[in-house]
Design a protein around this motif. Structure first.
Motif, PDB file in Angstrom:
ATOM      1  N   THR A 177       0.878  -1.169   0.000  1.00  0.00           N
ATOM      2  CA  THR A 177       0.000   0.000   0.000  1.00  0.00           C
ATOM      3  C   THR A 177       0.918   1.222   0.000  1.00  0.00           C
ATOM      4  OG1 THR A 177      -0.112   0.335   2.402  1.00  0.00           O
ATOM      5  CG2 THR A 177      -1.692  -1.241   1.460  1.00  0.00           C
ATOM      6  N   ASP A 178       0.340   2.414   0.076  1.00  0.00           N
ATOM      7  CA  ASP A 178       1.158   3.621   0.147  1.00  0.00           C
ATOM      8  C   ASP A 178       2.002   3.677   1.417  1.00  0.00           C
ATOM      9  OD1 ASP A 178       0.169   4.481  -2.265  1.00  0.00           O
ATOM     10  OD2 ASP A 178      -1.288   5.865  -1.379  1.00  0.00           O
ATOM     11  N   THR A 179       1.581   2.949   2.459  1.00  0.00           N
ATOM     12  CA  THR A 179       2.270   3.015   3.751  1.00  0.00           C
ATOM     13  C   THR A 179       2.728   1.647   4.268  1.00  0.00           C
ATOM     14  OG1 THR A 179       0.102   3.041   4.813  1.00  0.00           O
ATOM     15  CG2 THR A 179       1.191   5.173   4.502  1.00  0.00           C
ATOM     16  N   ALA A 180       2.792   0.677   3.372  1.00  0.00           N
ATOM     17  CA  ALA A 180       3.252  -0.657   3.785  1.00  0.00           C
ATOM     18  C   ALA A 180       3.996  -1.329   2.638  1.00  0.00           C
ATOM     19  CB  ALA A 180       2.081  -1.522   4.227  1.00  0.00           C
ATOM     20  N   LYS A 181       5.029  -2.067   3.005  1.00  0.00           N
ATOM     21  CA  LYS A 181       5.789  -2.834   2.021  1.00  0.00           C
ATOM     22  C   LYS A 181       6.193  -4.158   2.651  1.00  0.00           C
ATOM     23  CE  LYS A 181      10.214  -0.750   3.313  1.00  0.00           C
ATOM     24  NZ  LYS A 181      11.353   0.062   2.877  1.00  0.00           N
TER      25      LYS A 181
ATOM     26  N   GLU B  56      16.539  -5.052  18.666  1.00  0.00           N
ATOM     27  CA  GLU B  56      16.375  -3.905  17.775  1.00  0.00           C
ATOM     28  C   GLU B  56      14.962  -3.382  17.939  1.00  0.00           C
ATOM     29  OE1 GLU B  56      16.987  -5.611  13.839  1.00  0.00           O
ATOM     30  OE2 GLU B  56      14.835  -5.779  13.576  1.00  0.00           O
ATOM     31  N   ALA B  57      14.768  -2.123  17.584  1.00  0.00           N
ATOM     32  CA  ALA B  57      13.430  -1.532  17.584  1.00  0.00           C
ATOM     33  C   ALA B  57      13.403  -0.423  16.549  1.00  0.00           C
ATOM     34  CB  ALA B  57      13.067  -0.990  18.963  1.00  0.00           C
ATOM     35  N   HIS B  58      12.205  -0.102  16.103  1.00  0.00           N
ATOM     36  CA  HIS B  58      11.995   0.916  15.077  1.00  0.00           C
ATOM     37  C   HIS B  58      11.051   1.981  15.624  1.00  0.00           C
ATOM     38  CE1 HIS B  58      13.649  -2.250  12.568  1.00  0.00           C
ATOM     39  NE2 HIS B  58      12.707  -3.045  13.043  1.00  0.00           N
ATOM     40  N   LYS B  59      11.303   3.230  15.281  1.00  0.00           N
ATOM     41  CA  LYS B  59      10.432   4.318  15.734  1.00  0.00           C
ATOM     42  C   LYS B  59       9.265   4.564  14.795  1.00  0.00           C
ATOM     43  CE  LYS B  59      13.808   7.002  18.347  1.00  0.00           C
ATOM     44  NZ  LYS B  59      14.391   8.333  18.553  1.00  0.00           N
TER      45      LYS B  59
ATOM     46  N   ILE C 227       9.434 -13.105   5.557  1.00  0.00           N
ATOM     47  CA  ILE C 227       8.775 -11.907   5.039  1.00  0.00           C
ATOM     48  C   ILE C 227       8.509 -10.986   6.215  1.00  0.00           C
ATOM     49  CG2 ILE C 227       6.751 -10.967   3.879  1.00  0.00           C
ATOM     50  CD1 ILE C 227       6.417 -13.675   2.476  1.00  0.00           C
ATOM     51  N   VAL C 228       8.974  -9.749   6.082  1.00  0.00           N
ATOM     52  CA  VAL C 228       8.690  -8.719   7.090  1.00  0.00           C
ATOM     53  C   VAL C 228       7.859  -7.638   6.407  1.00  0.00           C
ATOM     54  CG1 VAL C 228       9.627  -7.029   8.706  1.00  0.00           C
ATOM     55  CG2 VAL C 228      10.836  -9.209   8.326  1.00  0.00           C
ATOM     56  N   ILE C 229       6.661  -7.417   6.928  1.00  0.00           N
ATOM     57  CA  ILE C 229       5.820  -6.331   6.455  1.00  0.00           C
ATOM     58  C   ILE C 229       6.178  -5.112   7.282  1.00  0.00           C
ATOM     59  CG2 ILE C 229       3.466  -5.511   6.070  1.00  0.00           C
ATOM     60  CD1 ILE C 229       4.247  -8.088   4.454  1.00  0.00           C
ATOM     61  N   LYS C 230       6.552  -4.032   6.616  1.00  0.00           N
ATOM     62  CA  LYS C 230       6.899  -2.772   7.272  1.00  0.00           C
ATOM     63  C   LYS C 230       5.728  -1.799   7.083  1.00  0.00           C
ATOM     64  CE  LYS C 230      11.360  -3.643   8.200  1.00  0.00           C
ATOM     65  NZ  LYS C 230      11.922  -3.525   9.530  1.00  0.00           N
ATOM     66  N   VAL C 231       5.053  -1.479   8.183  1.00  0.00           N
ATOM     67  CA  VAL C 231       3.910  -0.571   8.159  1.00  0.00           C
ATOM     68  C   VAL C 231       4.334   0.748   8.776  1.00  0.00           C
ATOM     69  CG1 VAL C 231       1.555  -0.175   8.984  1.00  0.00           C
ATOM     70  CG2 VAL C 231       2.280  -2.500   8.319  1.00  0.00           C
ATOM     71  N   LYS C 232       4.246   1.830   8.010  1.00  0.00           N
ATOM     72  CA  LYS C 232       4.661   3.151   8.511  1.00  0.00           C
ATOM     73  C   LYS C 232       3.715   3.653   9.579  1.00  0.00           C
ATOM     74  CE  LYS C 232       6.823   4.730   4.256  1.00  0.00           C
ATOM     75  NZ  LYS C 232       6.779   5.730   3.176  1.00  0.00           N
ATOM     76  N   VAL C 233       4.305   4.236  10.624  1.00  0.00           N
ATOM     77  CA  VAL C 233       3.556   4.926  11.671  1.00  0.00           C
ATOM     78  C   VAL C 233       4.257   6.253  11.931  1.00  0.00           C
ATOM     79  CG1 VAL C 233       2.626   2.856  12.775  1.00  0.00           C
ATOM     80  CG2 VAL C 233       4.803   3.758  13.544  1.00  0.00           C
ATOM     81  N   GLN C 234       3.571   7.195  12.557  1.00  0.00           N
ATOM     82  CA  GLN C 234       4.171   8.503  12.826  1.00  0.00           C
ATOM     83  C   GLN C 234       5.158   8.455  13.953  1.00  0.00           C
ATOM     84  OE1 GLN C 234       3.870  10.955  10.777  1.00  0.00           O
ATOM     85  NE2 GLN C 234       2.417   9.845   9.561  1.00  0.00           N
TER      86      GLN C 234
END
Length: 150
Positions: free
Chosen positions: A41-45, A62-65, A143-150
């Motif tokens: 999607t526009d905010t997930a890969k 590890e962690a992601h912001k 498979i890692v789905i990366k979903v953008k958050v603010q």
């Protein structure tokens, strides 16, 4: 963090469309899918990777912001220890370009084994330690789905 099975994908449709679409991608992916990055999607890969698991990883947690990770092994299984960030001490400065921080190894708060229909979702407050072997070290395709958050 939460753990579930691919049998429950429809539940996520009403919670978050990016996670839902990512889970559909995982469920429909051929185990022979090529390594690389796939827009969802526009905010997930989706990021498809492969590696050898180890008795433990070399870097700790590890962690992601700015992303939620939905992780699933399409081939093999992987043990992932996790801990809330409140318990962890950074071992490096935050890498803004790659959106991650590594944290020192400490006793895990919990763990999950992903693959064989089980996936895990790690939020920004969830330190996770991938690359651990579920038993004997071995090859996985993940498979890692990366979903953008603010």
């Amino acid at each position: 963090m939460f753990v579930d099975t691919l049998n429950n994908i429809e539940f996520y449709k009403s919670i978050n469309d990016d996670i839902y679409q990512g889970l559909l991608f995982i469920k429909n992916a051929d185990p022979e899918i090529a390594l690389g990055t796939y827009p969802i999607t526009d905010t997930a890969k989706a990021v498809v990777m492969e590696y050898e698991t180890k008795p433990e990883n070399d870097f700790g947690y590890e962690a992601h912001k700015h992303v939620i990770d939905v992780q699933y092994c399409i081939k093999g299984t992987e043990l992932i220890p996790w801990s809330n960030l409140e318990r962890l001490t950074p071992s490096m400065e935050y890498n803004a370009e790659k959106d991650y921080t590594f944290f020192n190894k400490i006793e895990k708060q919990g763990e999950v084994v992903i693959g064989n229909n089980v996936f895990a979702v790690f939020f920004p407050q969830d330190g996770h330690a991938p690359v651990w072997a579920d038993g004997e070290p071995g090859y996985i395709k993940k498979i890692v789905i990366k979903v953008k958050v603010q």
